[in-house]
Design a protein around this motif. Structure first.
Motif, PDB file in Angstrom:
ATOM      1  N   ASP A 111       1.008  -0.621  -0.295  1.00 15.82           N
ATOM      2  CA  ASP A 111       0.088  -0.181   0.474  1.00 15.82           C
ATOM      3  C   ASP A 111       0.550   0.994   0.009  1.00 15.82           C
ATOM      4  OD1 ASP A 111       0.394   0.361   2.718  1.00 15.82           O
ATOM      5  OD2 ASP A 111      -0.762   0.260   3.540  1.00 15.82           O
ATOM      6  N   ARG A 116       2.904  -1.251   3.466  1.00 13.33           N
ATOM      7  CA  ARG A 116       2.868  -2.176   4.046  1.00 13.33           C
ATOM      8  C   ARG A 116       2.452  -3.214   2.617  1.00 13.33           C
ATOM      9  NH1 ARG A 116      -2.198  -0.602   7.367  1.00 13.33           N
ATOM     10  NH2 ARG A 116      -3.222   0.186   5.704  1.00 13.33           N
ATOM     11  N   LEU A 136       0.007  -7.088   2.569  1.00 14.52           N
ATOM     12  CA  LEU A 136      -0.997  -7.719   2.712  1.00 14.52           C
ATOM     13  C   LEU A 136      -0.818  -9.079   2.495  1.00 14.52           C
ATOM     14  CD1 LEU A 136      -4.182  -7.451   2.937  1.00 14.52           C
ATOM     15  CD2 LEU A 136      -4.501  -7.565   0.713  1.00 14.52           C
ATOM     16  N   THR A 196      -0.820  -0.800  -4.548  1.00 20.29           N
ATOM     17  CA  THR A 196      -2.509  -0.629  -4.623  1.00 20.29           C
ATOM     18  C   THR A 196      -3.186   0.977  -3.728  1.00 20.29           C
ATOM     19  OG1 THR A 196      -4.729  -1.016  -4.663  1.00 20.29           O
ATOM     20  CG2 THR A 196      -2.783  -1.756  -2.380  1.00 20.29           C
ATOM     21  N   THR A 197      -3.573   1.461  -3.609  1.00 19.36           N
ATOM     22  CA  THR A 197      -3.299   2.536  -2.670  1.00 19.36           C
ATOM     23  C   THR A 197      -5.359   2.268  -2.218  1.00 19.36           C
ATOM     24  OG1 THR A 197      -5.416   3.709  -4.556  1.00 19.36           O
ATOM     25  CG2 THR A 197      -2.757   4.963  -4.315  1.00 19.36           C
ATOM     26  N   GLN A 198      -5.134   1.102  -2.937  1.00 16.09           N
ATOM     27  CA  GLN A 198      -7.252   0.234  -2.271  1.00 16.09           C
ATOM     28  C   GLN A 198      -6.774  -0.437  -1.271  1.00 16.09           C
ATOM     29  OE1 GLN A 198      -9.277  -1.354  -5.010  1.00 16.09           O
ATOM     30  NE2 GLN A 198     -10.469  -2.492  -3.795  1.00 16.09           N
ATOM     31  N   THR A 199      -7.068   0.030   0.131  1.00 14.86           N
ATOM     32  CA  THR A 199      -6.682  -1.113   1.193  1.00 14.86           C
ATOM     33  C   THR A 199      -7.837  -1.910   1.898  1.00 14.86           C
ATOM     34  OG1 THR A 199      -6.850   1.066   2.931  1.00 14.86           O
ATOM     35  CG2 THR A 199      -4.956  -0.201   1.544  1.00 14.86           C
ATOM     36  N   THR A 210     -10.034  -4.428   2.062  1.00 13.48           N
ATOM     37  CA  THR A 210     -10.407  -6.252   1.397  1.00 13.48           C
ATOM     38  C   THR A 210     -11.914  -6.819   1.470  1.00 13.48           C
ATOM     39  OG1 THR A 210      -9.682  -7.209   3.551  1.00 13.48           O
ATOM     40  CG2 THR A 210      -8.082  -6.451   1.758  1.00 13.48           C
ATOM     41  N   TRP A 226      -2.423  -5.922   6.784  1.00 18.52           N
ATOM     42  CA  TRP A 226      -1.765  -5.333   6.006  1.00 18.52           C
ATOM     43  C   TRP A 226      -0.646  -5.643   7.442  1.00 18.52           C
ATOM     44  CZ3 TRP A 226      -1.127  -3.855   1.915  1.00 18.52           C
ATOM     45  CH2 TRP A 226      -2.652  -4.087   0.771  1.00 18.52           C
TER      46      TRP A 226
END
Length: 158
Positions: A11, A15, A17, A93-96, A98, A116
């Motif tokens: 991210d 971090r 995932l 990604t900027t999408q954290t 899930t 994360w």
């Protein structure tokens, strides 16, 4: 030998995932691992990496980068032995958030969630993480950037 594509998803705060998995019949026999899985049909490893990431995390807004590492492994899971040739792709990604909406029946019985992790948290972790040197590998990646060519990791047999 099962061909597998895995994703080292970072991210904006660097971090990583990881998914939390366990033996289907024994949640106490658990570990953390990167998203990814086996190739289906004629798909490429890149296609498999993106498909598996979407199925296991719901994350589709990613930039798939280079192959960082390659590893062969063999392990028991769900009553059989799995022999795999794994390629680990870097992705950002900027999408954290899930959402594991595309899990297979076996994955629904063996994946307990996602988290994360900072590199420091991973270094201090007492949980089992695959590949086993992930904290060290991540630290090197964050300091030095991706390798010029994929690094071949030691074969892991569990």
């Amino acid at each position: 030998m099962r061909k597998v594509a895995r994703v080292v998803l970072l991210d904006p705060d660097d971090r990583i995932l990881l998914l939390h998995g366990h033996e289907p019949g024994d949640p106490a026999d658990d570990w953390w691992f990167t998203p990814g899985g086996g190739l289906e049909g004629t798909e490429t490893r890149e296609e498999a990496a993106l498909r598996e990431l979407a199925e296991e995390t719901g994350i589709t807004d990613v930039e798939l980068g280079p192959v960082l590492w390659r590893r062969r492994c063999s392990f028991p899971f769900a009553g059989r032995r799995w022999d795999q040739d794994e390629w680990y792709y870097l992705a950002r990604t900027t999408q954290t958030a899930t959402a594991a909406t595309g899990l297979t029946e076996l994955e629904r019985r063996s994946v307990a969630g996602a988290r994360w992790w900072t590199c420091q948290e991973l270094t201090r972790a007492h949980e089992t993480v695959y590949p086993t040197r992930l904290a060290e590998l991540l630290r090197t990646l964050l300091v030095e950037g991706p390798p010029a060519r994929p690094t071949t990791l030691d074969t892991e047999i569990v």
